[in-house]
Motif scaffolding. Sequence first.
Motif, mmCIF file in Angstrom:
data_model
loop_
_atom_site.group_PDB
_atom_site.id
_atom_site.type_symbol
_atom_site.label_atom_id
_atom_site.label_comp_id
_atom_site.label_asym_id
_atom_site.label_seq_id
_atom_site.Cartn_x
_atom_site.Cartn_y
_atom_site.Cartn_z
ATOM 1 N N VAL A 118 0.862 -1.181 0.000
ATOM 2 C CA VAL A 118 0.000 0.000 0.000
ATOM 3 C C VAL A 118 0.899 1.231 0.000
ATOM 4 C CG1 VAL A 118 -1.832 1.255 1.192
ATOM 5 C CG2 VAL A 118 -1.781 -1.263 1.252
ATOM 6 N N LEU A 119 0.937 1.967 -1.119
ATOM 7 C CA LEU A 119 1.833 3.106 -1.275
ATOM 8 C C LEU A 119 1.096 4.412 -0.992
ATOM 9 C CD1 LEU A 119 3.875 2.294 -4.524
ATOM 10 C CD2 LEU A 119 4.475 1.834 -2.146
ATOM 11 N N LEU A 120 1.539 5.112 0.059
ATOM 12 C CA LEU A 120 1.043 6.459 0.343
ATOM 13 C C LEU A 120 1.916 7.431 -0.430
ATOM 14 C CD1 LEU A 120 0.725 6.171 4.231
ATOM 15 C CD2 LEU A 120 -1.086 5.854 2.539
ATOM 16 N N GLN A 121 1.305 8.274 -1.265
ATOM 17 C CA GLN A 121 2.077 9.154 -2.129
ATOM 18 C C GLN A 121 1.411 10.522 -2.253
ATOM 19 O OE1 GLN A 121 4.247 7.072 -5.515
ATOM 20 N NE2 GLN A 121 2.213 6.214 -5.646
ATOM 21 N N ASP A 122 2.236 11.484 -2.699
ATOM 22 C CA ASP A 122 1.698 12.792 -3.068
ATOM 23 C C ASP A 122 1.177 12.689 -4.488
ATOM 24 O OD1 ASP A 122 2.888 13.496 -0.698
ATOM 25 O OD2 ASP A 122 4.675 14.284 -1.659
ATOM 26 N N ASN A 123 0.185 13.477 -4.807
ATOM 27 C CA ASN A 123 -0.320 13.468 -6.178
ATOM 28 C C ASN A 123 0.469 14.474 -7.012
ATOM 29 O OD1 ASN A 123 -1.916 12.538 -8.215
ATOM 30 N ND2 ASN A 123 -3.841 12.913 -7.165
ATOM 31 N N GLY A 124 1.786 14.223 -7.106
ATOM 32 C CA GLY A 124 2.665 15.114 -7.855
ATOM 33 C C GLY A 124 2.798 14.683 -9.302
ATOM 34 N N PRO A 125 3.500 15.491 -10.098
ATOM 35 C CA PRO A 125 3.577 15.210 -11.535
ATOM 36 C C PRO A 125 4.344 13.944 -11.875
ATOM 37 C CG PRO A 125 5.050 17.019 -10.936
ATOM 38 C CD PRO A 125 4.214 16.728 -9.725
ATOM 39 N N GLU A 126 5.291 13.530 -11.023
ATOM 40 C CA GLU A 126 6.115 12.374 -11.360
ATOM 41 C C GLU A 126 5.399 11.050 -11.131
ATOM 42 O OE1 GLU A 126 8.594 12.852 -12.964
ATOM 43 O OE2 GLU A 126 9.390 14.810 -12.465
ATOM 44 N N ASN A 127 4.527 11.004 -10.148
ATOM 45 C CA ASN A 127 3.919 9.720 -9.782
ATOM 46 C C ASN A 127 2.403 9.792 -9.777
ATOM 47 O OD1 ASN A 127 3.665 11.401 -7.630
ATOM 48 N ND2 ASN A 127 4.279 9.916 -6.082
ATOM 49 N N SER A 128 1.867 10.768 -10.453
ATOM 50 C CA SER A 128 0.422 10.927 -10.483
ATOM 51 C C SER A 128 -0.259 9.682 -11.035
ATOM 52 C CB SER A 128 0.044 12.133 -11.342
ATOM 53 O OG SER A 128 -1.335 12.133 -11.630
ATOM 54 N N GLY A 129 -1.419 9.393 -10.481
ATOM 55 C CA GLY A 129 -2.174 8.257 -10.974
ATOM 56 C C GLY A 129 -2.561 8.407 -12.432
ATOM 57 N N ARG A 130 -2.491 9.633 -12.956
ATOM 58 C CA ARG A 130 -2.813 9.836 -14.360
ATOM 59 C C ARG A 130 -1.568 9.769 -15.251
ATOM 60 N NH1 ARG A 130 -4.975 13.325 -11.507
ATOM 61 N NH2 ARG A 130 -6.614 14.717 -11.523
ATOM 62 N N ARG A 131 -0.403 9.642 -14.645
ATOM 63 C CA ARG A 131 0.829 9.664 -15.434
ATOM 64 C C ARG A 131 1.073 8.289 -16.063
ATOM 65 N NH1 ARG A 131 5.759 13.077 -15.178
ATOM 66 N NH2 ARG A 131 7.404 11.916 -16.216
ATOM 67 N N THR A 132 1.017 8.253 -17.382
ATOM 68 C CA THR A 132 1.063 6.974 -18.091
ATOM 69 C C THR A 132 2.335 6.191 -17.800
ATOM 70 O OG1 THR A 132 -0.218 7.984 -19.864
ATOM 71 C CG2 THR A 132 0.835 5.894 -20.355
ATOM 72 N N GLN A 133 3.495 6.862 -17.809
ATOM 73 C CA GLN A 133 4.760 6.173 -17.605
ATOM 74 C C GLN A 133 4.827 5.549 -16.216
ATOM 75 O OE1 GLN A 133 7.036 5.122 -19.387
ATOM 76 N NE2 GLN A 133 8.885 4.845 -18.173
#
Length: 208
Positions: A118-133
């Motif tokens: 379970v990964l707690l993360q910031d919704n930043g540009p590098e790891n955003s849930g919308r970031r395809t890569q």
Amino acid sequence: ENSGEKKVPETDAIFEEIKRVREEAIQSKNQLLISSDAKATVKIGEFSRGGESRVPVQALDHDFQSDKATPVGLLLPEHDELSIAVCTSKVTSDCIVDTLDHWWGENKTRFPAVDTLVLLQDNGPENSGRRTQFLHRMVSFVEHHQINVRLAYYPPYHSKYNPVERCWGVLEHHWNGALLDTVEAIVGYAQSMTWKQKHPVVRLVTQA
């Protein structure tokens, strides 16, 4: 919560979901809670920070020059364990997933009952849930390790609530006033800081 913080309409609902996910992970033997984030990039050598180095730094095997470095942290909140990868390449979703991949590869035998991270993360540009890569790399990670991953994002503008953020505050205080003029200095300070009376595991990542 500060009244001056920006909020999106879903902020309170997101916090409720984060709380639920965290409590479920803590109570489940098959889930492991991990707080993950990249610290702000550190410019090397540009700022003296008004002091001198207080920590002896062990030189690396080879001279390595870089003008910036970005620590990427993985914190196990329930175990008070911190791991830091100091990345000299541009921090992208690849660096974040590479850090997780390396850590899990070395530590998964410690958690034989765990089948879900379970990964707690910031919704930043590098790891955003919308970031395809990022999502592409996470799918590869899941397939390679045969493990489930649940991504839990803090609301926009509220990254300070992510547990690993407190570790960055400790690191900033630890090297306050120091001359961060080499990659070795940054690695050395990261190694010599303490989180809950323990030193973090630190490694240098130099590949582009």
